[in-house]
Design an enzyme around this catalytic site. Structure first.
Site, PDB file in Angstrom:
ATOM      1  N   ASN A  30     -52.234  33.091 -27.747  1.00  0.00           N
ATOM      2  CA  ASN A  30     -53.371  32.670 -26.899  1.00  0.00           C
ATOM      3  C   ASN A  30     -54.428  33.742 -26.683  1.00  0.00           C
ATOM      4  OD1 ASN A  30     -51.693  34.210 -25.296  1.00  0.00           O
ATOM      5  ND2 ASN A  30     -52.087  32.995 -23.456  1.00  0.00           N
ATOM      6  N   GLU A  68     -43.965  40.953 -21.568  1.00  0.00           N
ATOM      7  CA  GLU A  68     -44.823  40.145 -20.704  1.00  0.00           C
ATOM      8  C   GLU A  68     -44.566  38.697 -21.095  1.00  0.00           C
ATOM      9  OE1 GLU A  68     -46.469  41.125 -18.275  1.00  0.00           O
ATOM     10  OE2 GLU A  68     -46.713  43.262 -18.551  1.00  0.00           O
ATOM     11  N   CYS A  94     -50.812  32.623 -19.544  1.00  0.00           N
ATOM     12  CA  CYS A  94     -49.603  32.880 -18.756  1.00  0.00           C
ATOM     13  C   CYS A  94     -49.938  32.916 -17.268  1.00  0.00           C
ATOM     14  CB  CYS A  94     -48.986  34.199 -19.181  1.00  0.00           C
ATOM     15  SG  CYS A  94     -50.095  35.563 -18.945  1.00  0.00           S
TER      16      CYS A  94
END
Ligand code: NAP
Ligand code: G3P
Length: 471
Positions: free
Chosen positions: A151, A247, A281
């Protein structure tokens, strides 16, 4: 047909094997990149190892001036890079260009911050010691594996690669398959910038085929990974003796505690929930609000959501197709589950192939999947909760702990509530967001391990080296 090759030791890989990259908007092939073999991968790590010591011996300011050649080529080619990105991940052109420009700013800031990673000098008395002067510097960890998600294929790649290189590490970089065109496009820029051989290697191929081979390579000194919880856990297993920064996913809640600025709250919640079609996210992935405020908030959200443009990246639509059919099917399954269990679909629940209209779901109950799972798509669930205590409990019951937002004009109330939320960061009166990239960025629980952010990345990719002088 766009065709970019992987890069090992500053040589374009020509093994005759290719991986086709689909355009999520047109469902046609956007291009192809090298599909590396295990031997190619082992060679990448081997040259990263053999070139690391010499690269670390180059002085910091010289490393920066060498890397600046690469940075300048990125800046000169930013429109081309944005075009490629838009075609391979269906991010609209405006946001794609913004991502590249933000990355150039990150690189510049990283160069400056690297100069501030000063040695620490300590005098040593007590605990049986005396007459000691200790000087503790930060030195490179060695070979760093950087793995980025689809992304932010540029931003979340170079937010790892540049801190690693500037501190004297060498890098093996694996872009997401959807993001590999942009990733492998860098191969030619590395050669043009005349970076020293072997310091920055780009390996492409499908993660499920080569991922375990990559992460279990013995040359790795540190892995910086951004992606899903599932893959993150797999890496924990494979790279168990390696330093990790992970992450991972998120289920960021937005707690709306008053109705004193609902119009602004709505704008923040909508940008937070539907930016890049919810494929962030840090997207707002649930709203926790009491009935009285919800009765005013939901109609406002509905009107604004229905004015969002839906369409193709080339037309700069706000909502564009999600990354692939599998994701679209998963997102639809969460909507269907909520409907079957009695939720109220306020707007949306409309799909054309990968293009999904922004969907607002009210009266979401805790037995619905969408209350807890990460859609990574354009869905906004409203969970109606009476008290702040219950909101905090539901916020904290999530497996995730990335970020949260609290919307409230009483700043004391907002801070006291924020301090009870178990996430890496709580945003007061704004949507959750990683930026500015100079802020520490972290997730707790299933949302990650370790910390990113410019200074934090420089530190996580180095270790102390102490010199103690006895007199
Ligand atoms: P993903 O499917 O986990 O993939 C992430 C990266 O891991 C890709 O480069 C992927 O390559 C690679 N990979 C796949 N299998 C692997 C394996 N066995 N070993 C090593 N690497 C492997 O995630 P994504 O779909 O790209 O991104 C969406 C997820 O990432 C969401 O959960 C989102 O919340 C999370 N995310 C988190 C952050 C954050 O900063 N916390 C930021 C962005 C995204 P392939 O593409 O070739 O499979
Ligand atoms: O999902 C990518 C994550 O890093 C979010 O970045 O800047 O959109 O909050 P940002």
């Amino acid at each position: 047909m766009r065709q970019y090759k992987a890069l090992i030791n500053n040589e374009l890989v020509d093994n005759g094997q290719w991986l086709e990259i689909m355009n999520p908007a047109t469902l046609e092939i956007a291009g192809k990149v090298s599909a590396l073999t295990p031997d190619d991968i082992n060679k990448a790590f081997s040259v990263a190892r053999s070139s690391q010591e010499q690269w670390e011996q180059v002085e910091l300011l010289k490393r920066i001036s060498i890397l600046k050649r690469f940075r300048d080529l990125i800046d000169q080619n930013k429109e081309e890079i944005a075009q490629i990105m838009s075609e391979e991940i269906a991010k609209n052109l405006k946001e794609s260009l913004a991502e590249v420009e933000r990355t150039v700013e990150i690189i510049d800031y990283t160069f400056e911050e690297a100069k501030r990673i000063e040695p620490m000098a300590l005098t040593g008395e007590g605990m049986g010691a005396k007459n000691k002067l200790g000087v503790f510097s930060r030195v490179a960890k060695g070979v760093i594996l950087a793995i980025s998600p689809f992304n932010y294929p540029f931003n979340l790649a170079f937010a790892k690669i540049i801190p690693a290189l500037v501190m004297g590490n060498t890098v093996v970089f694996k872009p997401a398959t959807a993001g590999s065109l942009v990733g492998a496009y860098m191969s030619e820029l590395v050669i043009k910038a005349e970076l020293p051989k072997g310091i920055f290697n780009i390996i492409t191929g499908r993660g499920r085929e080569i991922g375990d081979i990559i992460t279990s390579n013995p040359e790795i000194d540190m892995i910086s990974f951004t992606g899903s919880v599932g893959i993150g856990n797999q890496i924990r297993k494979n790279g168990s003796t390696t330093d990790l920064v992970l992450e991972l996913g998120g289920k960021d809640p937005a707690l709306v505690l008053d109705d004193l600025n609902l119009d602004k709250y709505c704008d923040e919640i909508i940008n937070g929930a539907f930016g890049y079609s919810g494929q962030r996210c840090t997207a707002v992935k649930r709203v926790l609000v009491n009935n009285e405020i919800a009765d005013k908030l939901v109609p406002l959200l509905k009107n604004k959501i229905e004015s969002l443009s839906v369409g193709m990246p080339k037309d700069n639509a706000f909502i564009t197709p999600v990354i692939d059919e599998k994701s679209a099917d998963f997102i639809q399954s969460l909507i269907d589950d909520a409907k079957q269990k009695g939720a109220n679909i306020v707007t949306g629940d409309k799909r054309e192939k990968n293009l999904m209209w922004p969907t607002l779901i009210d009266n979401v109950s805790l037995d619905m999947k969408v209350a807890w799972e990460e859609p990574f798509g354009p869905i906004l669930p409203i969970i109606r909760i009476d008290t702040i205590d219950e909101m905090v409990k539901i916020a904290n019951d999530s497996q995730f702990g990335l970020q949260a937002s609290i919307f409230c004009q009483d700043i004391s109330k907002a801070i006291l509530t924020a301090k009870r939320i178990k996430t890496g960061t709580v945003n007061i009166n704004s949507r959750p967001q990683r930026g500015p990239d100079s802020f520490p960025f972290l997730g707790i629980k299933d949302s990650g391990e370790g910390v990113q952010g410019i200074r934090e990345s420089l530190l996580s990719m180095t270790r102390y080296m102490g010199l103690v002088i006895n007199y």
